[in-house]
Design a protein around this motif. Structure first.
Motif, PDB file in Angstrom:
ATOM      1  N   UNK A 136       0.584  -9.654 -12.225  1.00  0.00           N
ATOM      2  CA  UNK A 136       0.028  -8.538 -11.461  1.00  0.00           C
ATOM      3  C   UNK A 136      -0.518  -7.465 -12.393  1.00  0.00           C
ATOM      4  N   UNK A 137       0.256  -7.111 -13.416  1.00  0.00           N
ATOM      5  CA  UNK A 137      -0.191  -6.084 -14.362  1.00  0.00           C
ATOM      6  C   UNK A 137      -1.448  -6.507 -15.105  1.00  0.00           C
ATOM      7  N   UNK A 138      -1.515  -7.791 -15.472  1.00  0.00           N
ATOM      8  CA  UNK A 138      -2.673  -8.295 -16.214  1.00  0.00           C
ATOM      9  C   UNK A 138      -3.955  -8.234 -15.393  1.00  0.00           C
ATOM     10  N   UNK A 139      -3.828  -8.191 -14.072  1.00  0.00           N
ATOM     11  CA  UNK A 139      -5.001  -8.135 -13.207  1.00  0.00           C
ATOM     12  C   UNK A 139      -5.175  -6.762 -12.560  1.00  0.00           C
ATOM     13  N   UNK A 154       0.817  -1.223   0.000  1.00  0.00           N
ATOM     14  CA  UNK A 154       0.000   0.000   0.000  1.00  0.00           C
ATOM     15  C   UNK A 154       0.846   1.268   0.000  1.00  0.00           C
ATOM     16  N   UNK A 155       2.092   1.164   0.458  1.00  0.00           N
ATOM     17  CA  UNK A 155       2.933   2.355   0.567  1.00  0.00           C
ATOM     18  C   UNK A 155       4.037   2.408  -0.482  1.00  0.00           C
ATOM     19  N   UNK A 207       2.781  -3.862  -9.795  1.00  0.00           N
ATOM     20  CA  UNK A 207       3.797  -3.966  -8.738  1.00  0.00           C
ATOM     21  C   UNK A 207       3.331  -4.712  -7.487  1.00  0.00           C
ATOM     22  N   UNK A 208       2.167  -5.336  -7.545  1.00  0.00           N
ATOM     23  CA  UNK A 208       1.710  -6.164  -6.420  1.00  0.00           C
ATOM     24  C   UNK A 208       2.197  -7.584  -6.671  1.00  0.00           C
ATOM     25  N   UNK A 230       8.592  -8.394  -2.310  1.00  0.00           N
ATOM     26  CA  UNK A 230       8.898  -9.605  -3.074  1.00  0.00           C
ATOM     27  C   UNK A 230       8.683 -10.800  -2.153  1.00  0.00           C
ATOM     28  N   UNK A 231       7.534 -11.474  -2.239  1.00  0.00           N
ATOM     29  CA  UNK A 231       7.205 -12.526  -1.270  1.00  0.00           C
ATOM     30  C   UNK A 231       8.114 -13.733  -1.389  1.00  0.00           C
TER      31      UNK A 231
END
Length: 449
Positions: free
Chosen positions: A418-421, A362-363, A425-426, A368-369
């Motif tokens: 992430x971008x496709x959804x 959020x910030x 950057x998530x 990177x999990x």
């Protein structure tokens, strides 16, 4: 609330009801399930097949006693486990952890995460995990050998090179793998591919020791390249002083960054000149001493007893939590943001609480999990399996190059998914959906068995 959200919520509630005391496993479930809602909205066939009920339940859960004799001749008993969670992509693959904290919840969370981590590598391996509440610290080599032999007496009934291929984890290094391998060989037969992380003398892979730490840094290398940046001049806060942390620090320094911290269970060391990798290796890998020895022998270093490195206020660009689960809470996540950290790359498994991970995302901090950033270890373990099948041992440069390429592919899968959804950057969402999609497709194609 959409039908898909209702479905996911019902699965979450069911798992919480069935396993109310498995805190770590529930945390992994709560992090994963909501993030795949966008994918399920686009693919209702997975809702209709109730795939989440299958993928969140282990295929097989094995628990056994491990009796062993200490050096005084007294019998001791520990619990042993193997969680064979999902084999849709290939043989179960995941480490063995020997640590007093080991319990069913921790191993289920690790095995569940392993499903998607292994899927992201693009290699044919399913997800599993195992271990024992045995503590190697303070034990003699003979005691550790006797424990490993007893442990393998039972585990050998459930593993094999095409069934389940364990590796090392916390408390299980080359010494323990060697004892486990010798016990398996005596009970069954010689089969190099039954365990990975083996010493090089009997068909381990060159580069495996460094793989998890190197892989985490390679993931960030490709992230920085995507931003037209590199490691030059950047400072990194690193936790841990075991295998992952040591080689993350080594690779960071090779690529131009400066790692300024390391930690163990007693405290942490701060070295503004940059961690001396050779000294750290000598203390932790050769002498097996505490980090206090580093501060004694390194004039530029300061040791902080009994505190977490994540409470430390120091300017830095990068953070690499490489110790254990839930080492960064929400308050410590805010300290990292105040320190100026822009990238958090998890070398450990789930080292950030869910609240901390969400705060990073959020910030605007690149989070990177672990299921993506620390996949390098299992990736090279799978390469070790390939080498064993071919009766070959590849050179370290070849393995390292393949590792770098695998981590590049994982980064790109996380970014592009992430971008496709619509979640640029998530990487948590990207990693979860990209890993889940491959496994779900395989499960559906195989008849949901």
């Amino acid at each position: 609330m959409s039908k898909v959200t209702e479905y996911v919520t019902s699965i979450q509630n069911k798992i919480h009801s069935n396993d109310p005391n498995q805190v770590e496993f529930l945390q992994a479930i709560d992090e994963f399930l909501p993030s795949v809602i966008p994918f399920l909205e686009e693919h209702p066939e997975y809702v209709e097949s109730d795939i989440l009920s299958l993928i969140t339940e282990p295929e097989r859960l094995i628990q056994f006693r491990v009796p062993w004799q200490d050096d005084k001749g007294k019998w001791q008993v520990n619990r042993g486990y193997r969680i064979q969670f999902n084999s849709a992509m290939g043989p179960y693959k995941g480490g063995l952890r020997f640590h007093p904290s080991v319990n069913l919840s921790i191993l289920k969370f690790l095995a569940f995460e392993q499903i998607f981590k292994n899927s992201l590598t693009g290699l044919p391996i399913g997800g599993g995990k195992g271990g024992s509440d045995f503590d190697p610290k303070g034990k003699s080599d003979a005691e550790i050998m006797r424990f490993c032999q007893s442990f393998m007496t039972e585990l050998s009934k459930h593993i094999g090179p095409d069934t389940d291929v364990p590796a090392g984890d916390i408390g299980v290094g080359g010494r323990e793998i060697g004892y486990l391998f010798g016990a398996y060989k005596r009970l069954k037969q010689y089969d190099a591919g039954v365990l990975t992380g083996k010493p090089l003398d009997f068909w381990g892979s060159k580069g495996r020791t460094e793989a998890t730490g190197y892989g985490a840094v390679y993931f960030v290398k490709h992230l920085l390249a995507d931003l037209d940046q590199d490691f030059q001049g950047k400072k990194a806060i690193v936790s841990g002083s075991g295998n992952v942390a040591i080689y993350a620090i080594e690779k960071l320094e090779q690529l131009g960054a400066k790692a300024i911290t390391a930690s163990d269970s007693s405290g942490f060391v701060y070295d503004p000149e940059g961690i001396d990798v050779a000294l750290l290796k000598d203390i932790k890998e050769v002498r097996r001493e505490r980090l206090t020895a580093y501060a004694v022998e390194r004039p530029s270093a300061q040791y902080f007893d009994g505190d977490s490195v994540w409470n430390f206020k120091v300017e830095a660009d990068l953070a690499f939590p490489c110790a254990t689960q839930n080492e960064i809470n929400i308050d410590q996540a805010k300290i990292l943001a105040d320190n100026g950290v822009k990238v958090v790359a998890e070398g450990a498994n789930m080292p950030s609480t869910l609240e901390a991970a969400e705060y990073f995302i959020e910030n605007g901090i690149f989070y990177c999990p672990g299921k993506a950033a620390n996949a390098g270890g299992v990736a090279v373990s799978a390469l070790e399996m390939s080498q064993n099948s071919q009766r070959l041992q590849w050179e370290k440069d070849q393995v390292d190059s393949m590792l770098d390429n695998i981590m590049k592919n994982i980064f790109e899968a996380c970014r592009d998914t992430a971008n496709a959804h619509g979640a640029e950057n998530n990487f948590m969402l990207g990693a979860n959906i990209a890993g889940f999609e491959r496994v779900a497709k395989a499960m559906l194609a195989q008849g949901l068995v």
